[in-house]
Design an enzyme around this catalytic site. Structure first.
Site, PDB file in Angstrom:
ATOM      1  N   TYR A   1       9.763  -0.555 -17.501  1.00  0.00           N
ATOM      2  CA  TYR A   1       9.906   0.509 -16.665  1.00  0.00           C
ATOM      3  C   TYR A   1       8.473   1.156 -16.316  1.00  0.00           C
ATOM      4  O   TYR A   1       7.624   1.341 -15.464  1.00  0.00           O
ATOM      5  CB  TYR A   1      10.804   1.446 -16.830  1.00  0.00           C
ATOM      6  CG  TYR A   1      10.712   2.456 -15.817  1.00  0.00           C
ATOM      7  CD1 TYR A   1      11.537   2.628 -14.652  1.00  0.00           C
ATOM      8  CD2 TYR A   1       9.926   3.595 -15.871  1.00  0.00           C
ATOM      9  CE1 TYR A   1      11.558   3.434 -13.879  1.00  0.00           C
ATOM     10  CE2 TYR A   1       9.692   4.791 -15.063  1.00  0.00           C
ATOM     11  CZ  TYR A   1      10.770   4.595 -13.827  1.00  0.00           C
ATOM     12  OH  TYR A   1      10.566   5.595 -12.775  1.00  0.00           O
TER      13      TYR A   1
ATOM     14  N   PHE B   1      -5.701   2.660  12.345  1.00  0.00           N
ATOM     15  CA  PHE B   1      -4.667   1.949  12.323  1.00  0.00           C
ATOM     16  C   PHE B   1      -3.581   2.616  12.715  1.00  0.00           C
ATOM     17  O   PHE B   1      -3.284   3.797  12.594  1.00  0.00           O
ATOM     18  CB  PHE B   1      -4.483   1.071  11.080  1.00  0.00           C
ATOM     19  CG  PHE B   1      -3.288  -0.015  11.034  1.00  0.00           C
ATOM     20  CD1 PHE B   1      -3.331  -1.230  11.955  1.00  0.00           C
ATOM     21  CD2 PHE B   1      -2.109   0.233  10.332  1.00  0.00           C
ATOM     22  CE1 PHE B   1      -2.170  -1.882  11.941  1.00  0.00           C
ATOM     23  CE2 PHE B   1      -1.112  -0.664  10.352  1.00  0.00           C
ATOM     24  CZ  PHE B   1      -1.167  -1.614  11.175  1.00  0.00           C
ATOM     25  N   ASP B   2      -2.437   2.030  13.417  1.00  0.00           N
ATOM     26  CA  ASP B   2      -1.437   2.779  14.047  1.00  0.00           C
ATOM     27  C   ASP B   2      -0.658   3.563  13.019  1.00  0.00           C
ATOM     28  O   ASP B   2      -0.300   4.690  13.134  1.00  0.00           O
ATOM     29  CB  ASP B   2      -0.293   1.910  14.807  1.00  0.00           C
ATOM     30  CG  ASP B   2       0.245   0.791  13.895  1.00  0.00           C
ATOM     31  OD1 ASP B   2       0.060   0.576  12.793  1.00  0.00           O
ATOM     32  OD2 ASP B   2       1.213  -0.047  14.533  1.00  0.00           O
TER      33      ASP B   2
ATOM     34  N   ASP C   1     -10.391   2.319   4.456  1.00  0.00           N
ATOM     35  CA  ASP C   1      -9.027   1.804   4.610  1.00  0.00           C
ATOM     36  C   ASP C   1      -9.533   0.437   4.606  1.00  0.00           C
ATOM     37  O   ASP C   1      -9.767  -0.360   5.591  1.00  0.00           O
ATOM     38  CB  ASP C   1      -8.234   2.153   5.891  1.00  0.00           C
ATOM     39  CG  ASP C   1      -7.273   1.366   6.252  1.00  0.00           C
ATOM     40  OD1 ASP C   1      -6.812   0.527   5.521  1.00  0.00           O
ATOM     41  OD2 ASP C   1      -6.664   1.634   7.207  1.00  0.00           O
TER      42      ASP C   1
ATOM     43  N   ALA D   1      -7.904  -2.825   4.050  1.00  0.00           N
ATOM     44  CA  ALA D   1      -7.043  -4.049   3.973  1.00  0.00           C
ATOM     45  C   ALA D   1      -7.691  -5.312   3.967  1.00  0.00           C
ATOM     46  O   ALA D   1      -7.039  -6.186   3.370  1.00  0.00           O
ATOM     47  CB  ALA D   1      -5.935  -3.574   5.226  1.00  0.00           C
TER      48      ALA D   1
ATOM     49  N   LYS E   1      -2.349  -7.813   2.975  1.00  0.00           N
ATOM     50  CA  LYS E   1      -3.148  -8.616   3.847  1.00  0.00           C
ATOM     51  C   LYS E   1      -4.086  -9.188   2.582  1.00  0.00           C
ATOM     52  O   LYS E   1      -3.840 -10.548   2.411  1.00  0.00           O
ATOM     53  CB  LYS E   1      -4.363  -7.712   4.960  1.00  0.00           C
ATOM     54  CG  LYS E   1      -3.423  -7.199   6.017  1.00  0.00           C
ATOM     55  CD  LYS E   1      -2.607  -6.149   5.807  1.00  0.00           C
ATOM     56  CE  LYS E   1      -2.122  -5.535   7.033  1.00  0.00           C
ATOM     57  NZ  LYS E   1      -1.794  -4.096   6.892  1.00  0.00           N
TER      58      LYS E   1
ATOM     59  N   HIS F   1       5.836   1.441  19.975  1.00  0.00           N
ATOM     60  CA  HIS F   1       5.860  -0.124  20.221  1.00  0.00           C
ATOM     61  C   HIS F   1       6.990  -0.715  19.343  1.00  0.00           C
ATOM     62  O   HIS F   1       7.454  -1.782  19.717  1.00  0.00           O
ATOM     63  CB  HIS F   1       4.244  -0.801  20.002  1.00  0.00           C
ATOM     64  CG  HIS F   1       3.833  -0.546  18.774  1.00  0.00           C
ATOM     65  ND1 HIS F   1       3.320   0.860  18.338  1.00  0.00           N
ATOM     66  CD2 HIS F   1       3.471  -1.111  17.540  1.00  0.00           C
ATOM     67  CE1 HIS F   1       2.761   0.742  16.963  1.00  0.00           C
ATOM     68  NE2 HIS F   1       2.789  -0.414  16.671  1.00  0.00           N
TER      69      HIS F   1
HETATM   70  C1  LIG Z   1      -1.571  -3.057   7.637  1.00  0.00           C
HETATM   71  C2  LIG Z   1      -2.535  -1.729   7.620  1.00  0.00           C
HETATM   72  C3  LIG Z   1      -2.117  -0.682   7.325  1.00  0.00           C
HETATM   73  C4  LIG Z   1      -0.969  -0.195   6.622  1.00  0.00           C
HETATM   74  O1  LIG Z   1      -0.414  -0.911   5.690  1.00  0.00           O
HETATM   75  P1  LIG Z   1       1.032  -1.380   5.353  1.00  0.00           P
HETATM   76  O2  LIG Z   1       0.981  -2.409   4.267  1.00  0.00           O
HETATM   77  O3  LIG Z   1       1.696  -2.413   6.695  1.00  0.00           O
HETATM   78  O4  LIG Z   1       1.750  -0.379   5.154  1.00  0.00           O
HETATM   79  C5  LIG Z   1      -3.224   0.486   7.130  1.00  0.00           C
HETATM   80  N1  LIG Z   1      -4.587  -0.144   7.864  1.00  0.00           N
HETATM   81  C6  LIG Z   1      -4.669  -1.065   8.334  1.00  0.00           C
HETATM   82  C7  LIG Z   1      -6.134  -1.359   8.764  1.00  0.00           C
HETATM   83  C8  LIG Z   1      -3.864  -2.198   8.229  1.00  0.00           C
HETATM   84  O5  LIG Z   1      -4.189  -3.583   8.705  1.00  0.00           O
END
Ligand SMILES: *Cc1c(COP(=O)(O)O)cnc(C)c1O
Length: 456
Positions: free
Chosen positions: A69, A121-122, A212, A214, A255, A447
């Site tokens: 844990y 990002f969305d 951000d 990713a 990613k 979407h």
């Molecule tokens: C995928 C993504 C996110 C959100 O991440 P999740 O793991 O899908 O919650 C944030 N910013 C960017 C640029 C992304 O590609």
């Protein structure tokens, strides 16, 4: 072409439905590809998130995952890897990127503040708004010419950012967030020069600067290819320099973590860390697992090493560029230059007989599924436009695009050729494609759950 530095050890069957079966499936899905079942899809290019193949080394590490844990061995392996990669003194694990966004924005942003980005990002946009703040995008002007070959169309507009920070709204800017690479705008990379300038502006105005990140490794690869000062650098060194410039980061590790789930927050500030950690423990899990299993942390620790391998990145970049060439030869334009994790088809240009209110990007995406079982995502007026109460389009998106996301280490050259052939078939007779209208739609992140019907 550079060879992928791996061969295949484990495979998964893919389904082949008849055209009639696909038509029935899409009808039942309300003409929304997010509602399709994965076992109805032949080539799934909906997302590159969590859809990659893991390596034998990752699965071997997962087998020794420690599920304690608190204070699990797997946590320390993950922590060492992320701390060494990013240099941030505080690392918080989260189950995926948006959990990190919610925790960071909920802690850092106050209602009425502005979060500025090259492009949110969305889910990032949604989490900024859920924190009561405003998400403002300032993409560079070059991004608006889809055909230009400018190398860094993911950059932020520095003039606009400087004006905002120095102007009457400057006091309200609570965060500058740079998305690398710019997923919302054509998978285009951000240059190190742009990040350095953002760093300087944020320092001058006392505003926190976050990444951000990713696709930190793919951005680093494109910097190495396109920004002359960085030619001899390793992707890991370039990524580290980007992290060094920022005060912290949120990363979706679905990613460039090369695993199916995971994320993290990196921070320098002790007080911000303490407040985020309290939120994390209350909502995600204890601070040594954050919603992840020990075996997930192990896969990520290995994946974060594999993803910065120059042989892997060069083969992946070349595969995407090659797919772009095949698609362009088939008569379909893509946003130039090709990035790495996705290609963006110019549906507006292919289907000029459809107005934005008939959602040409969505029509093209549906046709790719109907003709070839290929699933992808619309990035046009259905996703970004504004609608009235009757779901009629009021303001269209600037472009009608379709995103073909490329899962990591999953599809071969033959699969890509099949996608290009399917598109070539559509491009021969685009006039036969009809538009769509919205039947019902959810209040935010439209979407994902919208339902549509084809126009006669
Ligand atoms: C995928 C993504 C996110 C959100 O991440 P999740 O793991 O899908 O919650 C944030 N910013 C960017 C640029 C992304 O590609």
């Amino acid at each position: 072409m550079p060879l992928p530095p791996y061969r295949i050890k484990v495979v998964e069957p893919i389904p082949f439905l008849s055209p009639e079966e696909r038509a029935g499936a899409l009808h039942l899905a309300g003409y929304n590809p997010f509602n399709l079942r994965a076992d109805q899809i032949t080539i799934d290019l909906l997302s590159d998130s969590g859809t990659g193949a893991t390596s034998a080394a990752q699965e071997a590490a997962a087998a020794v995952g420690d599920e304690s844990y608190a204070g699990a061995r797997s946590w320390f392996r993950f922590l060492d890897e992320v701390a060494d990669l990013t240099g941030y003194p505080h690392i918080l694990p989260v189950h995926q990127g948006r959990a990190g966004e919610r925790i960071l924005f909920g802690t850092l942003l106050r209602p009425g503040q502005i979060c500025v980005s090259n492009t949110h990002f969305d889910t990032t946009h949604a989490n900024v708004e859920l924190a009561g703040a405003e998400a403002r995008d300032l993409p560079c002007p070059e991004a608006l010419d889809l055909d230009s070959h400018e190398p860094f169309k993911g950059n932020i507009d520095l003039t606009a950012l400087a004006e905002l920070l120095a102007g009457p709204d400057g006091e309200r800017v609570g965060l500058v967030l740079m998305t690398i690479t710019n997923n919302g705008l054509g998978a285009q990379p951000v240059s190190m020069a742009n990040l350095q300038a953002v760093h300087a502006l944020c320092r001058q105005h006392g505003v926190p600067f976050f990444l951000d990140a990713a696709r930190f490794a793919e951005n680093a690869w494109l910097v190495r290819e396109r920004e002359p000062e960085y030619h001899g650098w390793t992707p890991r060194e370039i990524a580290r320099q980007a992290f060094d410039l920022a005060d912290g980061c949120v990363i979706s590790l679905k990613k460039d973590g090369l695993a199916s789930i995971g994320g993290c927050i990196g921070l320098r500030d002790d007080d911000l860390h303490a407040r985020c950690e309290a939120n994390l423990i209350a909502t995600e899990g204890f601070s040594t697992y954050g919603g992840l299993a020990g075996h997930d942390l192990e896969r990520l620790a290995v994946g974060l090493r594999e993803v910065v391998d120059p042989a892997y990145l060069s083969a992946r970049a070349a595969a995407t560029t090659h797919l772009a060439q095949l698609i362009n030869e088939a008569g379909v334009d893509t946003v130039q230059p090709a990035g790495i994790h996705a290609l963006y088809l110019n549906a507006g240009r292919l289907l000029p007989h459809l107005s934005p209110a008939e959602f040409p990007g969505h029509s093209l995406g549906c046709q790719l599924f109907l003709d070839g079982g290929v699933r992808c995502a619309e990035l046009g007026s259905l996703y970004l436009g504004t609608m009235d109460e009757q779901h009629r389009l009021v303001t269209p998106a600037p472009f009608e695009l379709v995103r073909l996301a490329i899962p990591r280490r999953v599809y071969s050259q033959e699969h890509f050729e099949y996608v290009a052939e399917t598109l070539a078939g559509i491009a021969k007779d685009p006039e036969r494609i009809t538009g769509y209208r919205i039947v019902s739609t959810p209040p935010i992140l439209r979407h994902f759950k919208v339902r549509l019907a084809p126009l006669p």
